[in-house]
Design an enzyme around this catalytic site. Structure first.
Site, short mmCIF file in Angstrom:
data_model
loop_
_atom_site.label_atom_id
_atom_site.label_comp_id
_atom_site.label_asym_id
_atom_site.label_seq_id
_atom_site.Cartn_x
_atom_site.Cartn_y
_atom_site.Cartn_z
N ARG A 1 90.90 -22.24 49.86
CA ARG A 1 90.91 -20.97 50.83
C ARG A 1 92.42 -20.62 50.83
O ARG A 1 93.36 -21.04 50.29
CB ARG A 1 90.45 -21.53 52.09
CG ARG A 1 90.37 -22.92 52.50
CD ARG A 1 91.67 -23.39 52.85
NE ARG A 1 92.33 -22.81 53.71
CZ ARG A 1 93.76 -22.82 53.61
NH1 ARG A 1 94.41 -23.51 52.90
NH2 ARG A 1 94.43 -21.90 54.75
N GLY A 2 92.57 -19.41 51.83
CA GLY A 2 93.96 -18.94 51.63
C GLY A 2 93.84 -17.72 51.06
O GLY A 2 93.40 -17.67 49.78
N ALA A 3 94.27 -16.38 51.64
CA ALA A 3 93.83 -15.18 50.82
C ALA A 3 94.75 -15.24 49.39
O ALA A 3 93.94 -14.94 48.27
CB ALA A 3 94.68 -14.06 51.55
N ARG B 1 83.67 -14.32 49.55
CA ARG B 1 84.43 -14.34 50.99
C ARG B 1 84.65 -12.69 51.23
O ARG B 1 85.41 -12.10 50.40
CB ARG B 1 85.29 -14.86 51.18
CG ARG B 1 85.04 -16.55 51.00
CD ARG B 1 85.94 -17.54 51.70
NE ARG B 1 85.80 -17.27 53.33
CZ ARG B 1 86.83 -17.98 53.95
NH1 ARG B 1 87.77 -18.58 53.49
NH2 ARG B 1 86.90 -17.70 55.31
N GLN C 1 92.37 -25.99 59.72
CA GLN C 1 93.20 -25.79 58.65
C GLN C 1 94.75 -26.15 59.18
O GLN C 1 95.53 -26.64 58.35
CB GLN C 1 93.24 -24.36 58.11
CG GLN C 1 92.12 -23.98 57.53
CD GLN C 1 91.00 -23.22 58.60
OE1 GLN C 1 91.02 -23.53 59.54
NE2 GLN C 1 90.34 -22.37 57.80
N ASP D 1 94.97 -11.83 56.02
CA ASP D 1 93.83 -11.85 54.84
C ASP D 1 93.81 -10.45 54.24
O ASP D 1 93.27 -10.10 52.98
CB ASP D 1 92.51 -12.37 55.40
CG ASP D 1 92.61 -13.79 55.40
OD1 ASP D 1 93.18 -14.51 56.31
OD2 ASP D 1 91.91 -14.66 54.48
N ASN E 1 93.33 -11.72 60.29
CA ASN E 1 93.73 -13.16 59.65
C ASN E 1 92.81 -14.00 60.55
O ASN E 1 92.08 -13.71 61.28
CB ASN E 1 95.46 -13.28 60.20
CG ASN E 1 95.57 -14.75 59.44
OD1 ASN E 1 95.54 -14.74 58.29
ND2 ASN E 1 96.50 -15.45 60.29
N LYS E 2 93.06 -15.19 60.21
CA LYS E 2 92.43 -16.21 61.09
C LYS E 2 92.02 -16.03 62.42
O LYS E 2 92.64 -15.67 63.16
CB LYS E 2 93.07 -17.85 60.72
CG LYS E 2 92.35 -18.87 61.38
CD LYS E 2 90.91 -19.03 60.91
CE LYS E 2 90.80 -19.06 59.33
NZ LYS E 2 89.45 -18.64 58.87
#
Lengths: 348, 348
Positions: free
Chosen positions: B46-48, B88, B195, B236, B246-247
């Site tokens: 995960r993580g853009a 995603r 996370q 993101d 973003n998150k």
């Protein structure tokens, strides 16, 4: 399903062990003051009003086998009060309840120990009964602030589990649900102890009130999306100027509500108002074990040796509070003036 | 300890399965595009920026055994791009990376399939290498915004695990720690997927950077206490006007930072800027399984049949962002004008 956070059976105190909710309904038996202290400290019972009632019965359990004269009884009661008060520092209801017991003893200290014991038990029962009455009134007054199709956001647990009956903020939600159509709730899960996910979700389900559970960090986004009509939280201690100590995250909600122009209400019986302190700066903030943050649902989530902050409560400054819902009515700013008026209320 | 979120060994792609961090360091092997799709969808990676690199290799894995002519190769590549992009929806880097691969194919479509396969692999490697270079620059530029004894707050994980190397917001933290004395970090645990508690805490410990982990709902209180110098988050997807997806929780921090007059920075490579959309309103917000909210650390915490919201991301409007830290420099408002300038940068 019938459940009670605490009850006295004439002999011992039964406490619903909330650590195992919502999956296991287990009561623990408290035979003496130490059992009560541990139940409060270990959060078998929690919620400012409920721990007040527990502490009142703790005074009785600690005194009922006392064997000595009235003077020593008073001394023993003072010791017991200090001991029980130290179980959790932030909620004022604990010290308020033990003070009521102690005051009752002091008023009658010239009587014999047998009578004093009876007075202590009667006062503890009275505190318990009053809690239910007060919470019912909170629901009545608070529900006037809502109407059909409102979605009410709340944090932590403020229901029957946090009190003797009805709850505080939860009482407002429940009464609104009974009076209006289309009432919905958004409940924050409330890390680290998950009172929202475990307890409020449990009580909302039992009451049949529709709700959505969210993680705490989703609160701003659901406000931005226009999903929230108003916010109601409980309180652990309210200073004379309206500054309010409550579960950590409450201040976060108050700031977010202010930014999104959503009304932010605090609901609490007047036993939660600490008339001895002017502002929230004087309220001690309990810091609990780091394990609560490094673990979730009993499972370790963070690396070993991780350092944390674990502030259990935060202080919401009065200027972010739209109104305080009490059992004597809804109090609006200026709180310093209007809370003080409650002091002269005969029903106080 | 050396760890890499993703690497290609000349044959297959190895992905560090982040679901088991910080306790188990396990790599999974991806042999084909479906393995990559699943790894992204199930958040093994995960993580853009990292999922952009994974998707680029996914294009290669899906094409390397292709047996047909160049026209069909192009069609197959288009199908693969759609498939991988759907893993995603919010992070733009995924679609950005697969578009780079597809564009390279389209530019060279008159060549034979053997060469096209080589070009695809070269481009995937280039995307991987560029990510590390870009993140290093983000750290250089971003660290100029901090100084000795600053405490930097961050959410989610934006370190080497979320990228190929250095990270985005984490790169700013790491470079600040290297350049200044007394740098501290406050990391939000970042429910529901944790996370922060699992991955950022892990990376901070590995890097030896002092930090405190907090639950997300403590963020306002630590700001009120004056413990936070500045906030840096990843992104993101960034719209042309600066609106940032973003998150979930990022928007919450931005509002809280605004109220407490704390600078709020977004750190991202320019591949995160979606030059095709004007505002954040156009960014799709992924909603994930309710199990993520009703469970924590794999354990159920809420009653059965609890309904939830599970927005994985939120949108922070540009007016709450102090500056955007990119690999081409720090961009200040007005973002609409200043982000557009990046379009003409030869290093883009």
């Amino acid at each position: 399903m019938e459940y009670r956070s605490i009850y006295f059976d004439g002999d011992v105190v039964h406490i619903l062990d909330q650590r195992y909710l919502p999956f296991d309904i287990t009561y623990c038996v408290c035979n003496n003051e130490k059992d009560i202290f541990d139940a409060i400290r270990e959060m078998k019972i929690r919620g400012a009003p409920a721990i007040g009632v527990a502490a009142a019965y703790g005074m009785y359990l600690g005194l009922r086998d006392f064997d000595g004269d009235s003077n020593d009884f008073v001394e023993k009661a003072k010791e017991l009060k200090s001991y029980l008060d130290s179980a959790r520092p932030t909620a004022v209801n604990l010290a308020w309840a033990t003070k009521r017991i102690l005051d009752k003893i002091l008023e009658n200290k010239n009587n014999d120990v047998f009578l004093l014991k009876k007075l202590v038990l009667d006062e503890a029962k009275k505190i318990e009964e009053e809690d239910a009455e007060r919470n019912y009134k909170i629901g009545e007054y608070g529900s006037e602030l809502f109407s059909d199709n409102d979605t009410i956001m709340t944090i932590c647990n403020t229901g029957a589990l946090a009190t003797v009956k009805y709850g505080t903020a939860f009482s407002v939600i429940k009464r609104s649900y009974e009076k209006y159509t289309g009432i919905n709730v958004i409940a924050l899960e409330t890390r680290p102890y998950l009172q929202g996910a475990r307890l409020t979700a449990f009580e909302l389900k039992e009451a049949g009130i529709p709700f959505k559970l969210i993680t705490d960090n989703m609160s701003a986004f659901v406000m931005q999306k226009g999903l929230v009509s108003g916010i109601v939280t409980g309180a652990d201690r309210i200073a004379l100027n309206g500054d309010t100590a409550n579960k950590v995250g409450t201040y976060m909600l108050a700031v977010l509500a202010y930014y999104h122009k959503i009304p932010f209400y605090v609901a609490a019986p007047i036993s939660t108002i600490d008339f001895s302190i002017e502002t929230g700066k004087k309220i001690p903030i309990e810091e609990r074990s780091l394990d609560e943050v490094t673990h979730c649902g009993g499972k370790r989530i963070a690396p070993y040796d991780t350092e944390v902050y674990n502030f259990s409560f935060d202080i919401t400054p009065h200027e972010l509070i739209t109104a305080i819902i009490t059992d004597l009515g809804v109090v609006y700013p200026p709180f310093k003036k209007n809370l003080r008026k409650l002091l002269s209320n005969p029903n106080r």
